[in-house]
Design a protein around this motif. Structure first.
Motif, mmCIF file in Angstrom:
data_model
loop_
_atom_site.group_PDB
_atom_site.id
_atom_site.type_symbol
_atom_site.label_atom_id
_atom_site.label_comp_id
_atom_site.label_asym_id
_atom_site.label_seq_id
_atom_site.Cartn_x
_atom_site.Cartn_y
_atom_site.Cartn_z
ATOM 1 N N VAL A 12 -20.643 -38.523 -20.017
ATOM 2 C CA VAL A 12 -21.071 -38.046 -18.700
ATOM 3 C C VAL A 12 -22.187 -37.024 -18.883
ATOM 4 C CG1 VAL A 12 -20.336 -36.867 -16.594
ATOM 5 C CG2 VAL A 12 -18.780 -38.460 -17.743
ATOM 6 N N ARG A 13 -23.302 -37.260 -18.191
ATOM 7 C CA ARG A 13 -24.482 -36.401 -18.309
ATOM 8 C C ARG A 13 -24.932 -35.920 -16.921
ATOM 9 N NH1 ARG A 13 -23.430 -36.716 -23.005
ATOM 10 N NH2 ARG A 13 -24.455 -37.906 -24.628
ATOM 11 N N PRO A 14 -25.547 -34.733 -16.859
ATOM 12 C CA PRO A 14 -26.043 -34.225 -15.565
ATOM 13 C C PRO A 14 -27.009 -35.183 -14.878
ATOM 14 C CG PRO A 14 -26.087 -32.478 -17.207
ATOM 15 C CD PRO A 14 -25.742 -33.753 -17.937
ATOM 16 N N GLU A 15 -27.852 -35.853 -15.645
ATOM 17 C CA GLU A 15 -28.833 -36.766 -15.037
ATOM 18 C C GLU A 15 -28.175 -37.968 -14.364
ATOM 19 O OE1 GLU A 15 -28.905 -37.529 -19.560
ATOM 20 O OE2 GLU A 15 -28.880 -35.775 -18.264
ATOM 21 N N HIS A 16 -26.939 -38.260 -14.704
ATOM 22 C CA HIS A 16 -26.223 -39.335 -14.018
ATOM 23 C C HIS A 16 -26.028 -38.977 -12.547
ATOM 24 C CE1 HIS A 16 -24.302 -40.517 -18.132
ATOM 25 N NE2 HIS A 16 -25.594 -40.801 -18.058
ATOM 26 N N GLY A 17 -25.957 -37.692 -12.251
ATOM 27 C CA GLY A 17 -25.828 -37.251 -10.863
ATOM 28 C C GLY A 17 -27.051 -37.633 -10.043
ATOM 29 N N GLU A 18 -28.233 -37.519 -10.645
ATOM 30 C CA GLU A 18 -29.459 -37.908 -9.951
ATOM 31 C C GLU A 18 -29.458 -39.412 -9.669
ATOM 32 O OE1 GLU A 18 -32.938 -36.557 -12.054
ATOM 33 O OE2 GLU A 18 -32.029 -34.588 -12.389
ATOM 34 N N ALA A 19 -29.033 -40.188 -10.661
ATOM 35 C CA ALA A 19 -28.978 -41.640 -10.475
ATOM 36 C C ALA A 19 -27.961 -42.000 -9.393
ATOM 37 C CB ALA A 19 -28.620 -42.330 -11.790
ATOM 38 N N ALA A 20 -26.805 -41.340 -9.415
ATOM 39 C CA ALA A 20 -25.771 -41.601 -8.414
ATOM 40 C C ALA A 20 -26.254 -41.201 -7.024
ATOM 41 C CB ALA A 20 -24.479 -40.853 -8.771
ATOM 42 N N GLN A 21 -26.990 -40.116 -6.947
ATOM 43 C CA GLN A 21 -27.516 -39.676 -5.653
ATOM 44 C C GLN A 21 -28.475 -40.724 -5.088
ATOM 45 O OE1 GLN A 21 -30.353 -36.351 -5.458
ATOM 46 N NE2 GLN A 21 -28.945 -35.423 -3.962
ATOM 47 N N GLY A 22 -29.315 -41.293 -5.945
ATOM 48 C CA GLY A 22 -30.224 -42.346 -5.498
ATOM 49 C C GLY A 22 -29.470 -43.560 -4.976
ATOM 50 N N LEU A 23 -28.416 -43.959 -5.697
ATOM 51 C CA LEU A 23 -27.596 -45.087 -5.248
ATOM 52 C C LEU A 23 -26.943 -44.786 -3.904
ATOM 53 C CD1 LEU A 23 -25.828 -45.970 -8.613
ATOM 54 C CD2 LEU A 23 -27.476 -47.402 -7.381
ATOM 55 N N LEU A 24 -26.418 -43.598 -3.775
ATOM 56 C CA LEU A 24 -25.758 -43.188 -2.544
ATOM 57 C C LEU A 24 -26.730 -43.192 -1.368
ATOM 58 C CD1 LEU A 24 -23.310 -42.053 -1.031
ATOM 59 C CD2 LEU A 24 -24.060 -39.794 -1.739
ATOM 60 N N LEU A 25 -27.902 -42.641 -1.577
ATOM 61 C CA LEU A 25 -28.881 -42.594 -0.489
ATOM 62 C C LEU A 25 -29.311 -43.994 -0.060
ATOM 63 C CD1 LEU A 25 -31.029 -39.537 -1.564
ATOM 64 C CD2 LEU A 25 -29.444 -39.701 0.360
ATOM 65 N N ARG A 26 -29.474 -44.898 -1.035
ATOM 66 C CA ARG A 26 -29.827 -46.280 -0.672
ATOM 67 C C ARG A 26 -28.692 -46.934 0.110
ATOM 68 N NH1 ARG A 26 -32.358 -45.840 -5.620
ATOM 69 N NH2 ARG A 26 -30.724 -46.870 -6.836
ATOM 70 N N ALA A 27 -27.450 -46.670 -0.281
ATOM 71 C CA ALA A 27 -26.305 -47.238 0.439
ATOM 72 C C ALA A 27 -26.225 -46.685 1.862
ATOM 73 C CB ALA A 27 -25.008 -46.944 -0.315
ATOM 74 N N VAL A 28 -26.468 -45.390 2.028
ATOM 75 C CA VAL A 28 -26.454 -44.784 3.366
ATOM 76 C C VAL A 28 -27.554 -45.405 4.215
ATOM 77 C CG1 VAL A 28 -26.888 -42.638 4.647
ATOM 78 C CG2 VAL A 28 -25.375 -42.614 2.655
ATOM 79 N N GLU A 29 -28.738 -45.580 3.634
ATOM 80 C CA GLU A 29 -29.841 -46.190 4.377
ATOM 81 C C GLU A 29 -29.489 -47.604 4.822
ATOM 82 O OE1 GLU A 29 -34.596 -47.194 3.896
ATOM 83 O OE2 GLU A 29 -33.474 -46.537 2.148
#
Length: 70
Positions: free
Chosen positions: A33-50
């Motif tokens: 688990v790495r901090p940068e995975h949070g950025e990737a997850a945030q991108g996935l989440l935002l695309r799903a919300v959109e």
């Protein structure tokens, strides 16, 4: 406030759910688990919300087309 309530709904319990995912994915450990995975997850989440909001707009548009103004 509505956005804050939605964000709370997303993050409430999220750490525990991520821990469960890490425990259940074969070959994955907490060292992976790495901090940068949070950025990737945030991108996935935002695309799903959109995508979900676009579905809402489409359904609303179809209702208006079918029944006229609400």
């Amino acid at each position: 406030m509505k956005v804050m309530s939605m964000v709370f709904g997303i993050v409430n319990g999220l750490p525990e759910q991520i821990i469960t995912v890490v425990k259940h994915v074969d070959g994955l450990g907490f060292d992976d688990v790495r901090p940068e995975h949070g950025e990737a997850a945030q991108g996935l989440l935002l695309r799903a919300v959109e995508v979900e909001y676009k579905k809402i707009v489409k359904r609303r548009s179809q209702r208006f087309d079918e029944f006229g103004e609400e």
